[in-house]
Scaffold this motif. Structure first.
Motif, PDB file in Angstrom:
ATOM      1  N   LEU A 134      32.020  36.211  35.156  1.00 45.16           N
ATOM      2  CA  LEU A 134      31.005  37.261  35.274  1.00 45.16           C
ATOM      3  C   LEU A 134      30.406  37.607  33.917  1.00 45.16           C
ATOM      4  CD1 LEU A 134      32.746  39.651  37.838  1.00 45.16           C
ATOM      5  CD2 LEU A 134      30.717  38.251  38.241  1.00 45.16           C
ATOM      6  N   VAL A 135      31.256  37.672  32.897  1.00 42.92           N
ATOM      7  CA  VAL A 135      30.764  37.990  31.555  1.00 42.92           C
ATOM      8  C   VAL A 135      29.837  36.890  31.052  1.00 42.92           C
ATOM      9  CG1 VAL A 135      31.431  38.341  29.152  1.00 42.92           C
ATOM     10  CG2 VAL A 135      32.749  39.415  30.977  1.00 42.92           C
ATOM     11  N   LEU A 136      30.223  35.643  31.256  1.00 43.53           N
ATOM     12  CA  LEU A 136      29.380  34.531  30.808  1.00 43.53           C
ATOM     13  C   LEU A 136      28.032  34.553  31.524  1.00 43.53           C
ATOM     14  CD1 LEU A 136      32.059  31.689  30.712  1.00 43.53           C
ATOM     15  CD2 LEU A 136      31.018  32.844  28.754  1.00 43.53           C
ATOM     16  N   GLY A 137      28.065  34.826  32.823  1.00 40.02           N
ATOM     17  CA  GLY A 137      26.818  34.900  33.573  1.00 40.02           C
ATOM     18  C   GLY A 137      25.939  36.041  33.104  1.00 40.02           C
ATOM     19  N   ALA A 138      26.563  37.193  32.822  1.00 39.70           N
ATOM     20  CA  ALA A 138      25.797  38.347  32.363  1.00 39.70           C
ATOM     21  C   ALA A 138      25.187  38.097  30.989  1.00 39.70           C
ATOM     22  CB  ALA A 138      26.695  39.581  32.317  1.00 39.70           C
ATOM     23  N   SER A 139      25.928  37.437  30.104  1.00 42.82           N
ATOM     24  CA  SER A 139      25.407  37.178  28.760  1.00 42.82           C
ATOM     25  C   SER A 139      24.192  36.261  28.808  1.00 42.82           C
ATOM     26  CB  SER A 139      26.496  36.574  27.874  1.00 42.82           C
ATOM     27  OG  SER A 139      26.893  35.303  28.355  1.00 42.82           O
ATOM     28  N   ARG A 141      22.185  35.976  31.545  1.00 39.84           N
ATOM     29  CA  ARG A 141      21.138  36.686  32.274  1.00 39.84           C
ATOM     30  C   ARG A 141      20.448  37.722  31.394  1.00 39.84           C
ATOM     31  NH1 ARG A 141      24.200  38.139  35.789  1.00 39.84           N
ATOM     32  NH2 ARG A 141      24.549  40.339  35.318  1.00 39.84           N
ATOM     33  N   LEU A 142      21.235  38.385  30.537  1.00 37.65           N
ATOM     34  CA  LEU A 142      20.681  39.426  29.680  1.00 37.65           C
ATOM     35  C   LEU A 142      20.127  38.875  28.375  1.00 37.65           C
ATOM     36  CD1 LEU A 142      23.489  42.088  30.199  1.00 37.65           C
ATOM     37  CD2 LEU A 142      21.215  42.081  31.226  1.00 37.65           C
ATOM     38  N   GLN A 143      20.248  37.548  28.210  1.00 40.21           N
ATOM     39  CA  GLN A 143      19.731  36.880  27.012  1.00 40.21           C
ATOM     40  C   GLN A 143      20.249  37.565  25.746  1.00 40.21           C
ATOM     41  OE1 GLN A 143      15.449  36.873  27.632  1.00 40.21           O
ATOM     42  NE2 GLN A 143      15.563  35.008  28.845  1.00 40.21           N
ATOM     43  N   MET A 216      32.042  48.974  13.920  1.00 43.36           N
ATOM     44  CA  MET A 216      32.058  48.349  12.600  1.00 43.36           C
ATOM     45  C   MET A 216      31.026  47.231  12.496  1.00 43.36           C
ATOM     46  SD  MET A 216      35.229  46.550  10.570  1.00 43.36           S
ATOM     47  CE  MET A 216      35.204  45.065  11.558  1.00 43.36           C
ATOM     48  N   TRP A 217      30.870  46.466  13.585  1.00 42.96           N
ATOM     49  CA  TRP A 217      29.889  45.383  13.608  1.00 42.96           C
ATOM     50  C   TRP A 217      28.579  45.816  14.259  1.00 42.96           C
ATOM     51  CZ3 TRP A 217      33.821  41.153  15.518  1.00 42.96           C
ATOM     52  CH2 TRP A 217      34.556  40.699  14.415  1.00 42.96           C
ATOM     53  N   GLY A 218      28.458  47.082  14.595  1.00 40.87           N
ATOM     54  CA  GLY A 218      27.253  47.573  15.241  1.00 40.87           C
ATOM     55  C   GLY A 218      27.410  47.620  16.746  1.00 40.87           C
ATOM     56  N   PRO A 219      26.359  48.063  17.464  1.00 43.82           N
ATOM     57  CA  PRO A 219      26.402  48.119  18.930  1.00 43.82           C
ATOM     58  C   PRO A 219      26.668  46.738  19.525  1.00 43.82           C
ATOM     59  CG  PRO A 219      24.504  49.309  18.078  1.00 43.82           C
ATOM     60  CD  PRO A 219      25.090  48.565  16.921  1.00 43.82           C
ATOM     61  N   VAL A 220      27.335  46.716  20.660  1.00 48.62           N
ATOM     62  CA  VAL A 220      27.758  45.446  21.251  1.00 48.62           C
ATOM     63  C   VAL A 220      26.804  45.006  22.356  1.00 48.62           C
ATOM     64  CG1 VAL A 220      30.164  45.918  20.700  1.00 48.62           C
ATOM     65  CG2 VAL A 220      29.279  46.550  22.950  1.00 48.62           C
ATOM     66  N   ASP A 221      26.799  43.694  22.586  1.00 46.68           N
ATOM     67  CA  ASP A 221      25.995  43.126  23.671  1.00 46.68           C
ATOM     68  C   ASP A 221      26.707  43.244  25.014  1.00 46.68           C
ATOM     69  OD1 ASP A 221      23.641  41.631  22.266  1.00 46.68           O
ATOM     70  OD2 ASP A 221      25.414  41.054  21.115  1.00 46.68           O
ATOM     71  N   LYS A 273      24.199  48.083  23.008  1.00 50.34           N
ATOM     72  CA  LYS A 273      22.824  48.015  22.527  1.00 50.34           C
ATOM     73  C   LYS A 273      21.887  48.607  23.577  1.00 50.34           C
ATOM     74  CE  LYS A 273      23.472  43.976  19.558  1.00 50.34           C
ATOM     75  NZ  LYS A 273      23.119  42.555  19.303  1.00 50.34           N
ATOM     76  N   PRO A 274      20.765  49.154  23.159  1.00 48.18           N
ATOM     77  CA  PRO A 274      19.829  49.756  24.123  1.00 48.18           C
ATOM     78  C   PRO A 274      19.405  48.754  25.196  1.00 48.18           C
ATOM     79  CG  PRO A 274      19.211  50.324  21.877  1.00 48.18           C
ATOM     80  CD  PRO A 274      20.310  49.305  21.769  1.00 48.18           C
ATOM     81  N   GLY A 275      19.398  49.238  26.421  1.00 49.60           N
ATOM     82  CA  GLY A 275      18.939  48.404  27.524  1.00 49.60           C
ATOM     83  C   GLY A 275      19.983  47.478  28.088  1.00 49.60           C
ATOM     84  N   ILE A 276      21.222  47.546  27.570  1.00 48.47           N
ATOM     85  CA  ILE A 276      22.282  46.650  28.040  1.00 48.47           C
ATOM     86  C   ILE A 276      23.430  47.479  28.574  1.00 48.47           C
ATOM     87  CG2 ILE A 276      24.035  44.980  27.323  1.00 48.47           C
ATOM     88  CD1 ILE A 276      22.087  43.822  25.383  1.00 48.47           C
ATOM     89  N   PHE A 277      23.925  47.078  29.719  1.00 49.98           N
ATOM     90  CA  PHE A 277      25.139  47.703  30.247  1.00 49.98           C
ATOM     91  C   PHE A 277      25.871  46.699  31.103  1.00 49.98           C
ATOM     92  CE2 PHE A 277      27.857  51.204  30.992  1.00 49.98           C
ATOM     93  CZ  PHE A 277      28.405  50.995  32.235  1.00 49.98           C
ATOM     94  N   PHE A 278      27.189  46.668  30.957  1.00 53.76           N
ATOM     95  CA  PHE A 278      27.992  45.753  31.784  1.00 53.76           C
ATOM     96  C   PHE A 278      29.304  46.419  32.129  1.00 53.76           C
ATOM     97  CE2 PHE A 278      29.133  41.852  33.619  1.00 53.76           C
ATOM     98  CZ  PHE A 278      30.457  41.620  33.355  1.00 53.76           C
TER      99      PHE A 278
END
Length: 278
Positions: A134-139, A141-143, A216-221, A273-278
């Motif tokens: 599911l995570v791979l598919g979402a990554s 799909r969300l580019q 630490m690395w910033g907002p996540v995908d 990150k803005p516009g991303i949620f999983f």
């Protein structure tokens, strides 16, 4: 042959005779297939779930293979040595106490990686493999970015994070857990797979600690978690393997099973990150 028989008799002195085939008691030799049938019968009589699978895994592991069908012919058709008998007996006694098979052999396969397993860290289930997909598919799909940032909440043995790194080698992952045992096991598994430079593992309780170190690395995908979701009152009804040996903190989601899930949902907007949620 005399020495082997003598050693076998000494071994039998420390083993319950009711658990041994008649030929052992007479000093005879045992093949792997006969041992499987023997322990399968004992596990069945003692109410151990999946007795054949447990027997095959233990004996295959003692003989140097992951599965019983994968035993090379030179091993499958050769009598088991005294040292191997002793090892099988030791593992079988643990299984009779309902110690999970993963803890008994100290490892388990998850997708295409082999993970070390140590109690009481939660054992990844086959259903968790679907979460990786599911995570791979979402990554896709969300580019997500070319080097996606991933956060896993409740990493346990590291199964999800490390499987993702195998498929997304350009990713950087932060994995957190609130128990030292889980953090250490994830770190050890990362090292054994050569992935330690692509993951940071933190000791952090999302219900008690501020989530700021996670930025630490910033907002996540991607934020991924297989959180506790069982209500506290239902924990005691689970299988003995779970109740006796696995960490209840990985299962107990509070009175309604939603405590950790609510915690994740409360801080997710700050971490994604803005516009991303999983």
């Amino acid at each position: 042959m005399y020495l082997q028989t003598l050693l076998l008799r000494r071994l039998l002195q420390s083993v319950s005779p009711t658990w041994l085939p008649c030929r052992w008691l007479g000093g005879g030799e045992m093949s792997p297939s006969k041992l499987v049938r023997h322990w399968q019968s004992i596990f069945h009589d003692h109410g151990v779930p999946e007795p054949q699978e447990s027997s095959e895994i233990l004996i295959a592991h003692a003989l140097g293979s992951k599965t019983f069908p994968s035993l090379p012919p030179s091993v499958a058709h050769t009598s088991v040595s005294v040292a191997q008998l002793r090892h099988i007996e030791s593992m079988a006694q643990q299984r009779l106490k309902r110690v999970p098979i993963q803890y008994v052999i100290g490892e388990w396969d998850f997708l295409d990686i082999t993970l070390q397993m140590r109690p009481p860290v939660f054992i990844p289930r086959p259903e968790t493999e679907e979460l990786v997909g599911l995570v791979l598919g979402a990554s896709r799909r969300l580019q997500c970015s070319a080097e996606p940032l991933v956060l896993e909440v409740g990493c346990g043995s590291g199964a999800v994070s490390l499987s993702l790194l195998q498929r997304l080698p350009q990713a950087r992952i932060t994995a957190i857990d609130k128990t030292k045992a889980a953090v250490k096991l994830t770190e050890d598994n990362a090292v054994s797979l050569g992935l330690q430079n692509q993951i940071q593992v933190l000791l952090l309780d999302i219900l008690a600690d501020p989530p700021d170190p996670l930025l630490m690395w910033g907002p996540v995908d991607v934020l991924v978690s297989n959180p506790p979701y069982i209500s506290t009152s239902d924990i005691s009804q689970l299988d003995p393997e779970i109740v006796k040996y696995e960490d209840h903190a990985a299962l107990d989601g509070g009175p309604d099973g939603m405590d950790v899930i609510r915690g994740i949902l409360s801080f997710a907007p700050r971490l994604l990150k803005p516009g991303i949620f999983f």
